[in-house]
Write a protein that holds these residues in place. Structure first.
Motif, PDB file in Angstrom:
ATOM      1  N   VAL A  48       0.501  -1.013   0.359  1.00 54.83           N
ATOM      2  CA  VAL A  48       0.100   0.430   0.530  1.00 54.83           C
ATOM      3  C   VAL A  48       1.082   0.826  -0.392  1.00 54.83           C
ATOM      4  O   VAL A  48       1.852   1.374   0.576  1.00 54.83           O
ATOM      5  N   LEU A  49       0.910   1.769  -1.017  1.00 54.83           N
ATOM      6  CA  LEU A  49       1.678   3.392  -0.761  1.00 54.83           C
ATOM      7  C   LEU A  49       1.032   4.137  -0.506  1.00 54.83           C
ATOM      8  O   LEU A  49       1.909   5.186  -0.188  1.00 54.83           O
ATOM      9  N   ILE A  50      -0.144   4.918  -1.095  1.00 56.28           N
ATOM     10  CA  ILE A  50      -0.846   5.577  -0.150  1.00 56.28           C
ATOM     11  C   ILE A  50      -2.382   5.608   0.622  1.00 56.28           C
ATOM     12  O   ILE A  50      -2.686   4.555  -0.350  1.00 56.28           O
ATOM     13  N   GLU A  51      -2.596   5.325   1.634  1.00 55.26           N
ATOM     14  CA  GLU A  51      -3.790   4.746   2.152  1.00 55.26           C
ATOM     15  C   GLU A  51      -4.692   5.602   2.510  1.00 55.26           C
ATOM     16  O   GLU A  51      -4.404   7.285   3.237  1.00 55.26           O
ATOM     17  N   LYS A  52      -6.253   6.070   1.788  1.00 55.07           N
ATOM     18  CA  LYS A  52      -6.448   7.231   2.044  1.00 55.07           C
ATOM     19  C   LYS A  52      -5.662   8.584   1.925  1.00 55.07           C
ATOM     20  O   LYS A  52      -5.993   9.629   2.767  1.00 55.07           O
ATOM     21  N   GLY A  53      -5.082   8.709   1.145  1.00 52.74           N
ATOM     22  CA  GLY A  53      -4.968   9.986   1.038  1.00 52.74           C
ATOM     23  C   GLY A  53      -3.382  10.098   1.319  1.00 52.74           C
ATOM     24  O   GLY A  53      -2.430  11.062   1.405  1.00 52.74           O
ATOM     25  N   VAL A  54      -2.729   9.535   2.651  1.00 50.81           N
ATOM     26  CA  VAL A  54      -2.015   9.632   3.553  1.00 50.81           C
ATOM     27  C   VAL A  54      -0.472   8.709   2.869  1.00 50.81           C
ATOM     28  O   VAL A  54      -1.603   7.438   2.515  1.00 50.81           O
ATOM     29  N   LEU A  55       0.584   8.899   2.617  1.00 48.55           N
ATOM     30  CA  LEU A  55       1.969   8.389   1.798  1.00 48.55           C
ATOM     31  C   LEU A  55       2.044   7.572   3.133  1.00 48.55           C
ATOM     32  O   LEU A  55       2.539   7.816   4.311  1.00 48.55           O
ATOM     33  N   SER A  56       2.148   6.335   2.430  1.00 46.43           N
ATOM     34  CA  SER A  56       2.207   5.169   3.854  1.00 46.43           C
ATOM     35  C   SER A  56       3.806   4.206   3.269  1.00 46.43           C
ATOM     36  O   SER A  56       4.580   3.742   4.234  1.00 46.43           O
ATOM     37  N   GLY A  57       3.729   4.927   1.844  1.00 52.76           N
ATOM     38  CA  GLY A  57       5.770   3.992   2.007  1.00 52.76           C
ATOM     39  C   GLY A  57       6.012   3.735   0.090  1.00 52.76           C
ATOM     40  O   GLY A  57       5.368   4.405  -0.413  1.00 52.76           O
ATOM     41  N   PHE A  58       7.019   3.461  -0.356  1.00 48.77           N
ATOM     42  CA  PHE A  58       6.891   3.497  -1.217  1.00 48.77           C
ATOM     43  C   PHE A  58       7.490   1.610  -1.607  1.00 48.77           C
ATOM     44  O   PHE A  58       7.891   1.442  -1.535  1.00 48.77           O
ATOM     45  N   MET A  59       8.266   1.521  -3.254  1.00 50.70           N
ATOM     46  CA  MET A  59       8.658   0.309  -3.916  1.00 50.70           C
ATOM     47  C   MET A  59      10.270   0.473  -4.580  1.00 50.70           C
ATOM     48  O   MET A  59      10.043   1.572  -4.513  1.00 50.70           O
ATOM     49  N   ASP A  60      10.781  -0.584  -2.987  1.00 50.47           N
ATOM     50  CA  ASP A  60      12.017  -0.624  -3.499  1.00 50.47           C
ATOM     51  C   ASP A  60      12.908  -1.922  -4.059  1.00 50.47           C
ATOM     52  O   ASP A  60      11.966  -3.152  -4.557  1.00 50.47           O
ATOM     53  N   ASP A  61      13.878  -2.427  -4.300  1.00 55.95           N
ATOM     54  CA  ASP A  61      14.599  -3.544  -4.081  1.00 55.95           C
ATOM     55  C   ASP A  61      15.436  -3.021  -3.128  1.00 55.95           C
ATOM     56  O   ASP A  61      15.567  -2.280  -2.361  1.00 55.95           O
ATOM     57  N   ARG A  62      16.466  -4.398  -3.360  1.00 57.81           N
ATOM     58  CA  ARG A  62      17.548  -4.448  -1.824  1.00 57.81           C
ATOM     59  C   ARG A  62      18.378  -3.582  -1.783  1.00 57.81           C
ATOM     60  O   ARG A  62      18.734  -2.790  -0.402  1.00 57.81           O
ATOM     61  N   ILE A  63      18.455  -3.055  -3.004  1.00 54.33           N
ATOM     62  CA  ILE A  63      19.464  -1.744  -2.194  1.00 54.33           C
ATOM     63  C   ILE A  63      19.104  -0.199  -1.705  1.00 54.33           C
ATOM     64  O   ILE A  63      19.109   0.201  -0.604  1.00 54.33           O
ATOM     65  N   THR A  64      18.495   0.048  -2.451  1.00 54.06           N
ATOM     66  CA  THR A  64      17.039   1.305  -1.699  1.00 54.06           C
ATOM     67  C   THR A  64      17.025   0.640  -0.347  1.00 54.06           C
ATOM     68  O   THR A  64      16.577   1.496   0.367  1.00 54.06           O
ATOM     69  N   SER A  65      16.125  -0.402   0.005  1.00 58.00           N
ATOM     70  CA  SER A  65      15.834  -0.170   0.992  1.00 58.00           C
ATOM     71  C   SER A  65      16.864  -0.582   2.413  1.00 58.00           C
ATOM     72  O   SER A  65      16.469  -0.366   3.097  1.00 58.00           O
ATOM     73  N   ASP A  66      17.927  -1.057   1.645  1.00 56.42           N
ATOM     74  CA  ASP A  66      18.954  -1.092   3.134  1.00 56.42           C
ATOM     75  C   ASP A  66      19.655   0.714   2.981  1.00 56.42           C
ATOM     76  O   ASP A  66      19.722   0.501   4.304  1.00 56.42           O
ATOM     77  N   VAL A  67      19.951   1.327   1.843  1.00 59.09           N
ATOM     78  CA  VAL A  67      20.183   2.634   2.028  1.00 59.09           C
ATOM     79  C   VAL A  67      18.939   3.874   2.825  1.00 59.09           C
ATOM     80  O   VAL A  67      19.791   4.756   3.838  1.00 59.09           O
ATOM     81  N   LEU A  68      17.560   2.925   2.286  1.00 58.94           N
ATOM     82  CA  LEU A  68      16.399   4.297   3.085  1.00 58.94           C
ATOM     83  C   LEU A  68      16.111   3.237   4.336  1.00 58.94           C
ATOM     84  O   LEU A  68      15.461   3.882   4.879  1.00 58.94           O
ATOM     85  N   LYS A  69      16.632   2.046   5.091  1.00 60.67           N
ATOM     86  CA  LYS A  69      16.782   1.256   5.908  1.00 60.67           C
ATOM     87  C   LYS A  69      14.871   1.416   6.002  1.00 60.67           C
ATOM     88  O   LYS A  69      13.990   0.765   6.853  1.00 60.67           O
ATOM     89  N   MET A  70      14.079   0.820   4.940  1.00 65.80           N
ATOM     90  CA  MET A  70      12.832   0.382   4.468  1.00 65.80           C
ATOM     91  C   MET A  70      12.188  -1.217   4.843  1.00 65.80           C
ATOM     92  O   MET A  70      13.681  -1.728   4.225  1.00 65.80           O
ATOM     93  N   ALA A  71      11.444  -1.622   4.905  1.00 69.67           N
ATOM     94  CA  ALA A  71      11.576  -2.997   4.663  1.00 69.67           C
ATOM     95  C   ALA A  71      11.377  -3.551   2.804  1.00 69.67           C
ATOM     96  O   ALA A  71      11.401  -2.733   2.010  1.00 69.67           O
ATOM     97  N   ARG A  72      11.878  -4.285   2.610  1.00 67.30           N
ATOM     98  CA  ARG A  72      12.073  -4.813   1.065  1.00 67.30           C
ATOM     99  C   ARG A  72      10.452  -4.405   0.832  1.00 67.30           C
ATOM    100  O   ARG A  72       9.710  -5.552   1.288  1.00 67.30           O
ATOM    101  N   THR A  73       9.657  -4.485  -0.413  1.00 61.23           N
ATOM    102  CA  THR A  73       8.538  -4.420  -0.843  1.00 61.23           C
ATOM    103  C   THR A  73       8.557  -5.583  -1.940  1.00 61.23           C
ATOM    104  O   THR A  73       8.036  -6.180  -2.683  1.00 61.23           O
ATOM    105  N   GLY A  74       9.752  -5.987  -2.485  1.00 60.13           N
ATOM    106  CA  GLY A  74       9.923  -6.862  -4.632  1.00 60.13           C
ATOM    107  C   GLY A  74       9.591  -6.044  -5.161  1.00 60.13           C
ATOM    108  O   GLY A  74       8.643  -6.885  -6.395  1.00 60.13           O
ATOM    109  N   ASN A  75      10.237  -4.964  -5.940  1.00 64.42           N
ATOM    110  CA  ASN A  75      10.342  -4.693  -6.829  1.00 64.42           C
ATOM    111  C   ASN A  75      11.083  -3.426  -7.715  1.00 64.42           C
ATOM    112  O   ASN A  75      12.009  -3.675  -8.329  1.00 64.42           O
ATOM    113  N   GLY A  76      12.455  -5.226  -7.013  1.00 68.84           N
ATOM    114  CA  GLY A  76      13.986  -5.115  -7.966  1.00 68.84           C
ATOM    115  C   GLY A  76      13.806  -5.969  -9.207  1.00 68.84           C
ATOM    116  O   GLY A  76      13.783  -7.022  -8.704  1.00 68.84           O
ATOM    117  N   ARG A  77      13.180  -4.882 -10.422  1.00 68.05           N
ATOM    118  CA  ARG A  77      13.301  -5.837 -11.292  1.00 68.05           C
ATOM    119  C   ARG A  77      14.403  -5.762 -12.952  1.00 68.05           C
ATOM    120  O   ARG A  77      15.222  -4.423 -12.357  1.00 68.05           O
TER     121      ARG A  77
END
Lengths: 471, 447
Positions: free
Chosen positions: A310-339
């Motif tokens: 879920v990226l935006i929930e009822k108008g509120v920004l809740s997350g981004f789509m990441d790959d391994r590297i961006t999940s590490d540097v931004l310290k976010m959970a992995r979403t499985g968007n590395g393609r």
């Protein structure tokens, strides 16, 4: 040997490659064998048939925020080892932690089973299917004077190993058919297009859309466009039909929420998690788990299992789509968007199937509420400027709305808006959510197939770029 | 990567192998070696070293044609290509317009193209990293509000060969160098919900020979000034205005014209320029030629994808259409002679007029300079043209303010007829050599 059958590369081979790498903190090996078959109809005959095979091994060596990449076009251990040598050119330090790691298999699940497997089907199966599309398009109306059909099917076999001991394999099918029909009347020439693109076997034509439907839809659109008037120019309400209009979501908010643009601080949404960035009617999702959808993936191209993000929930920004590297540097959970487009490319954050979730309002009510505006049904595509948020999307089938009624078809228009502005102006969302089954391809340096979807949506005001200056 | 002569041998051998099964066969081999790096904030972010090859075979008999391609050029890989073609050709119908080229048209033209720069070998990853890093530092030094989204440097070398059943085979090779940087700057605009708005722009240069690249000082300066100039951009008013395309926008416009003139678009009836030879389709000031022989030209070549000898010829003379861009098949369908344009134009050269974009601005009373275009709304089939744009609003010969989030609309036909100024400032880094142009009037949708 593995269940893929065609990629002779073992876990021991992978281990030998990893243990020869002297630098970097993470590395992976991406092996791919892809067979693509295409059949084309033109001039009423099967004009050409083509097969291409793409096979090779990509190796990536990551050192913190730096990535080195190289590949070879085979599965030979010696060539993979020498590609690894090139890939570590920019790594400064570190050492992959491979030794003693326990092997761990990541499962791709069963998101895209094939009832009529692509590789087992004879070429005659393909030529018969496209002939059915042709017949339906030609017989739709005597004004249809030219039809072109392309059908492409791809059997894509993937095997991945990484330096953390993980490995996985997947068979990813894709069938894509597109039909283009030309209609001519008194020197007025117009075109219609339709298509289907799904991760399935040839059962797609029984389960999703028949060849006859694909052909007649292209013809129908061309005939409609014969009566189209030049589109108006200026700011006005825009209503988006369900399904294909999801291209709006993909461009206006999808790309700016890809984590590489957040990491590089290019995106207008950088640092805004938790803030209201869209109308409360908007819930925006990117989902890799929709079975047989064009954007479906069991795991992404770096072995991260996909999910419903879920990226935006009822108008509120809740997350981004990441790959391994961006999940590490931004310290976010992995979403499985590395393609990646193929073994020739390193993975980057990409969309899977991106959509706006269902709303409450019956679609008729939404159109009823527009005095003068534009109704968009089908699209040629779109584009976004990540930094400013400006985006365009280009309708290929659109109509005027006058006093709550859909009236005249219009042609030659581009819609332009600013992502955050446009999403704040979403003032009605329909209860008729639909996923597009179209042939969407996203280009971001590399091309990948994606899915889109949307219910009927009204944007209270958007710039409609037509050529007509009549009031 | 092997030499073009090795690929020539391989291609010729495959043609011979296929020979007995087919009437006519052509084989195309193309190998690409590529080194590229990206630096951001002084640190290497990506480096890529790649070497890839693609081999395709197109074979025909009894009016039927099928093709196959792959990267495996070993004897086994070549056998697989031939067996694929044999299988596929069974489902193809005989084409009533099927034709094999006339023998005299096949061959390589005699010209010196100068497409290889030996400096390629010395451009190591380390050196590219240094050049990209220097460029980024120079660009960021222009103004402290600027941030980098990456500077990139790359070198590419191509080698390949063509062979066909007329016992003709010929190799080709070339190099390419490029350097560029992309920047952003914060630009929060007054009443917008877009509180995180930024402007992003950049500049890049590419050339066949490294000495023809623009200097890193110039690239840095262009990237910085283009990014900064967009700060505070807003929608222009809706209405009709003169529209000026800078050389980059002009490249995309004339690239569309070149596609509309390709034989494939014409015989399919998918071009607004069908049946137009000898007709006046554009303003008097427009002359365009096809020139495959430009020394160091990005599209220069001695033969086309059909193996047909290339030649230079006029496309448009003072607005009157002279020739389409034809492959063997398209020419046959249209009852014309092939002219070396299988695969499209080589170099599509718009004859320069006078001055630069600055001179046009100075002579424009009210209009918009377009510096960027967005979207797929340029339809060469119908001529419909409606695209998103950004640029600058001009009044009385002066740039007033930056503009964005608007569209320009019309048709290719009206735009061609409405060109009233062609400058002489084309950039050499594309195979479409197009200077700045001014269109008399177009519809603008803004606020």
């Amino acid at each position: 040997m593995n269940r893929l059958g065609v990629i002779p590369f073992s876990a021991e081979d992978a281990h030998r490659v990893f243990s020869g790498i002297r630098k970097g903190t993470f590395s992976d090996i991406f092996l791919q064998y892809r067979v693509t078959t295409s059949v084309r109809i033109e001039d009423g005959i099967v004009k050409s048939a083509t097969r291409s095979v793409s096979a090779g091994t990509g190796i990536r060596i990551v050192d913190g925020e730096s990535t080195g990449y190289s590949f070879c076009e085979n599965f030979e251990l010696d060539d993979v080892v020498s590609a690894a040598g090139f890939a570590q050119a920019i790594a400064a330090s570190g050492k992959s932690g491979t030794q003693g790691m326990k092997e761990h298999r990541i499962s791709a699940g069963m998101l895209y089973p094939q009832k009529i497997p692509l590789l087992e089907a004879n070429v005659t199966v393909r030529s018969e299917l496209v002939r059915r599309v042709l017949k339906a398009a030609e017989s739709y109306d005597p004004l249809i004077d030219r039809v072109t059909i392309n059908m492409t099917d791809t059997d894509d076999r993937i095997l991945i190993f990484n330096s953390e001991g993980e490995w996985g394999e997947d068979i990813r099918p894709m069938v894509t058919v597109s039909a283009s029909a030309r209609a001519s009347r008194d020197g007025n020439v117009q075109f219609g297009r339709s298509g289907v693109g799904m991760r399935m076997g040839f059962e797609v034509f029984e389960q999703v859309e028949s060849p006859e439907m694909i052909g007649s839809q292209a013809a129908k659109q061309a005939i409609i466009m014969l009566d189209a008037k030049p589109a108006p120019a200026g700011m006005m309400p825009v209503v988006l039909a369900p399904g294909e209009s999801g291209v709006l979501i993909h461009e206006s908010v999808g790309h700016p929420l890809e984590a590489d643009f957040i990491w590089k601080k290019t995106s207008a949404y950088t640092g805004r998690v938790g803030e209201q960035v869209a109308s409360p009617l908007c819930t925006i999702v990117d989902d890799g788990t929709i079975a047989s959808n064009r954007g479906a993936l069991g795991f992404d191209d770096e072995l991260t299992p996909t999910e419903r993000s879920v990226l935006i929930e009822k108008g509120v920004l809740s997350g981004f789509m990441d790959d391994r590297i961006t999940s590490d540097v931004l310290k976010m959970a992995r979403t499985g968007n590395g393609r990646r487009q193929s073994f020739q490319y390193a993975p980057i954050p990409r969309m899977r199937t991106t959509f706006m979730d269902n709303g409450q309002t019956p679609p008729e009510e939404i159109i009823d509420n527009v005095k003068k505006g534009v109704y968009c049904v089908a699209f040629a595509g779109g584009q976004v400027n990540i930094a400013s948020g400006d985006f365009v999307f280009v309708p290929s089938e659109a109509y005027l709305i006058e006093n709550g009624k859909i009236t005249t078809p219009i042609k030659n228009l581009t819609l332009i808006g600013n992502g955050p502005d446009a999403l704040n102006r979403v003032d009605m969302v329909g209860n008729d959510f639909k996923l597009s089954t179209g042939t969407w391809i996203c280009g971001k340096g590399q091309t990948v197939p994606v899915g889109i979807g949307l219910p009927t949506v009204r944007i209270s005001e958007l710039t409609v770029g037509g050529a007509s200056n009549e009031e | 990567m092997k030499s073009k002569d090795v690929y020539r041998e391989i291609a010729a051998e495959l043609v011979r192998k296929a020979g007995s099964d087919f009437e006519y066969v052509r084989v195309y081999v193309s190998a690409v070696e590529d080194r590229e790096v990206e630096v951001r904030n002084g640190k290497p972010e990506n480096s890529r070293f790649s070497e890839s090859i693609s081999m395709s075979v197109v074979a025909s008999r009894d009016g039927r044609t099928a093709s196959a391609s792959g990267s495996d050029i070993s004897p086994e890989g070549r056998r697989f290509l031939l067996s694929s073609v044999r299988e596929l050709i069974q489902v193809v119908d005989p084409d009533p317009w099927y034709v094999i080229p006339e023998k005299e048209t096949i061959g390589a033209s005699d010209a010196k193209l100068d497409l290889v720069d030996e400096a390629y070998e010395s451009q190591s990853v380390e050196r590219l990293l240094m050049e990209a890093g220097e460029l980024e530092t120079k660009a960021l030094a222009v103004d402290k509000r600027l941030a980098s989204t990456g500077a990139a440097a790359s070198v590419t070398k191509v080698a390949g060969a063509f062979a066909c059943s007329y016992d003709f085979s010929e190799g080709f090779e070339g190099t390419d160098f490029s350097l560029g940087v992309s920047l952003t700057v914060d630009d929060k605009s007054g009443d917008s919900a877009n509180v995180g708005r930024k402007q992003r722009n950049g500049w890049s240069t590419s050339a066949i020979h490294v000495e023809d690249l623009e200097s890193s000082d110039k690239v840095a300066e262009m990237a910085a000034s283009r990014t900064l100039a967009q700060i505070g951009s807003r929608k222009p008013p809706t209405g009709e205005f003169s529209i000026i395309f800078d050389p980059n926008s002009s490249q995309s416009f004339f690239g569309g014209i070149s596609q509309a003139l390709s034989g494939g678009s014409i015989y399919r009836g998918e071009s607004f320029l069908v049946d137009s030879i000898g007709k006046k389709i554009a303003s008097q000031v427009l002359t365009i030629r096809e020139d495959p022989f430009l020394a160091r030209g990005l599209g220069s070549r001695l033969f086309d994808l059909d193996g047909v000898k290339t030649r230079a010829f006029p496309v448009l003379e003072s607005g009157v259409l002279q020739n389409y861009l034809l492959s063997v098949y398209a020419a046959h369908r249209l009852g014309m002679m092939p002219n070396g344009c299988a695969g499209g134009s080589s170099n599509f050269v718009v004859e320069p007029g006078k001055g630069t974009v600055k001179d046009i601005i100075a002579e424009t009373s009210r209009g918009i300079l377009v510096t960027g275009l967005m979207g797929q709304g340029a339809d060469i089939r119908t001529g419909d043209y409606s695209r998103g744009a950004e640029g600058f609003f001009i009044e009385n010969g002066e740039v007033l303010y930056p503009v964005s989030e608007f569209t320009i609309s019309g048709t290719f036909q009206e735009m061609l007829a409405g060109i009233d100024w062609i400058a002489a400032d084309a950039r050499p880094d594309s195979s479409v050599l197009a200077p700045s142009v001014r269109f008399h009037r177009m519809m603008v949708a803004g606020s």
